[in-house]
Scaffold this motif. Structure first.
Motif, PDB file in Angstrom:
ATOM      1  N   THR A 105      -2.198  12.127  -5.118  1.00  0.00           N
ATOM      2  CA  THR A 105      -1.437  11.550  -6.232  1.00  0.00           C
ATOM      3  C   THR A 105      -2.013  10.192  -6.614  1.00  0.00           C
ATOM      4  N   LYS A 106      -2.232  10.000  -7.890  1.00  0.00           N
ATOM      5  CA  LYS A 106      -2.786   8.724  -8.371  1.00  0.00           C
ATOM      6  C   LYS A 106      -1.769   7.601  -8.224  1.00  0.00           C
ATOM      7  N   GLY A 107      -2.286   6.428  -7.928  1.00  0.00           N
ATOM      8  CA  GLY A 107      -1.449   5.218  -7.974  1.00  0.00           C
ATOM      9  C   GLY A 107      -0.662   4.892  -6.724  1.00  0.00           C
ATOM     10  N   ILE A 108      -0.849   5.658  -5.627  1.00  0.00           N
ATOM     11  CA  ILE A 108      -0.125   5.332  -4.391  1.00  0.00           C
ATOM     12  C   ILE A 108      -0.946   4.313  -3.599  1.00  0.00           C
ATOM     13  N   THR A 109      -0.421   3.108  -3.474  1.00  0.00           N
ATOM     14  CA  THR A 109      -1.127   2.012  -2.808  1.00  0.00           C
ATOM     15  C   THR A 109      -0.780   1.964  -1.317  1.00  0.00           C
ATOM     16  N   LYS A 112       2.636   0.707  -0.888  1.00  0.00           N
ATOM     17  CA  LYS A 112       3.670   1.730  -1.055  1.00  0.00           C
ATOM     18  C   LYS A 112       3.820   2.557   0.222  1.00  0.00           C
ATOM     19  N   HIS A 149       5.675   9.175  -3.977  1.00  0.00           N
ATOM     20  CA  HIS A 149       5.487   9.055  -5.437  1.00  0.00           C
ATOM     21  C   HIS A 149       6.755   8.613  -6.161  1.00  0.00           C
TER      22      HIS A 149
END
Length: 306
Positions: A105-109, A112, A149
């Motif tokens: 999944t894009k954008g999971i730092t 997070k 997410h």
């Protein structure tokens, strides 16, 4: 409260057999909502339709206003789910398992990931291999995967299966705090009555694919009328006084039973004391979920055979 999951007249047929029959349910944010029924009632089938694992024969399911059938990606992006058991790599650490999911999944730092680890209470064990985890810890890691997410809905099928009493309590308390603190709609399915009673705010009772009833488990005692039992020294005299003052009263053994609002309780106590009656006990009669479930499902069976 905002509705986040809505099922409208949902039906699922396989061949000539109807698995789910005209099911309509609304689930709001911040609540733990239970799907309760015997094995084979259709709980898992309902969950599978909500997450898009199987198709809907007719009806409509929407998540945060997005139709699961026509807007699948937008709808399912709001959902975190574990259907049956969490799938984990046992030879990897808990952290490595979360990293595998994060890559999908894009954008999971990393921030997070650490936030979710803290949230599920696995900070001290997250770098241990999953094969060393208890069942309760694996369930929490599975929930952590589902939360990466930032979903609006968390769906868990039989989340306490196979857990010992400590693990069951751990998962139950965690799900309740998650709904309250994060405002998530948490949907759980089970056939364990006692667990559902302690875990859920509302429960949909499903029998043979049909919605039999929706029960509020954590309703306010001040909002509705409840049944009370009153023990006095002279039952017949007390009954006459209460009936004369407009109360519907039934005698059960040596006690009186009547339906009251919360604020009416001190009024009837004063009424009886003023008539020189001795009151030994006034208590609310609260049926257990088991009692209500058996009453409702038995009535459903009677209607079906009528």
């Amino acid at each position: 409260m905002k509705t986040v999951v809505e099922l409208k007249n949902v039906t699922k047929k396989i061949g000539k057999r109807t698995i789910i029959d005209d099911l309509s349910i609304n689930i709001v944010e911040g609540e733990v909502f239970g799907l309760l029924g015997p094995n084979g009632a259709g709980k898992t089938t309902t969950i599978r339709m909500v997450v898009g694992l199987i198709g809907i024969t007719s009806g409509e399911i929407s998540i945060c206003g997005k139709n699961v059938k026509s807007e699948f990606e937008q709808a399912i992006s709001k959902v975190g789910a574990i259907v049956e058991n969490p799938e984990l790599y046992k030879f990897l650490t808990g952290y490595q398992n979360l990293m595998q999911v994060a890559r999908l999944t894009k954008g999971i730092t990393k921030e997070k990931i650490n936030e979710v680890i803290e949230l599920v209470g696995l900070k001290d064990r997250i770098h241990d291999k999953v094969k060393t985890y208890s069942l309760g810890m694996r369930q929490r890691l599975g929930i952590a995967q589902s939360l990466l997410h930032d979903p609006k809905v968390l769906i868990l099928d039989e989340p306490t299966n196979g857990l010992d009493p400590a693990g069951i309590r751990e998962v139950r308390d965690y799900l309740r705090s998650l709904a309250k603190e994060k405002g998530l709609a948490v949907i759980v399915s089970s056939h364990l009555l006692s667990e559902m009673e302690m875990m859920c705010d509302r429960i949909a009772i499903i029998q043979q694919g049909k919605l039999i009833d929706v029960q509020g488990v954590r309703t306010s005692e001040t909002s509705d009328k409840r049944m009370y039992s009153v023990q006095v020294n002279d039952v017949e005299k007390a009954q006459q006084i209460l009936i004369k003052n407009g109360f519907a009263v039934q005698q059960k053994n040596t006690n009186l039973e009547l339906e009251l609002q919360h604020e009416q309780v001190p009024k009837i106590i004063k009424l009886l004391v003023d008539k020189n009656l001795l009151i030994y006990e006034v208590k609310m009669i609260q049926k257990s979920l088991e009692d209500r479930f058996l009453e409702i499902t038995s009535a459903g069976e009677v209607k079906k055979h009528a």
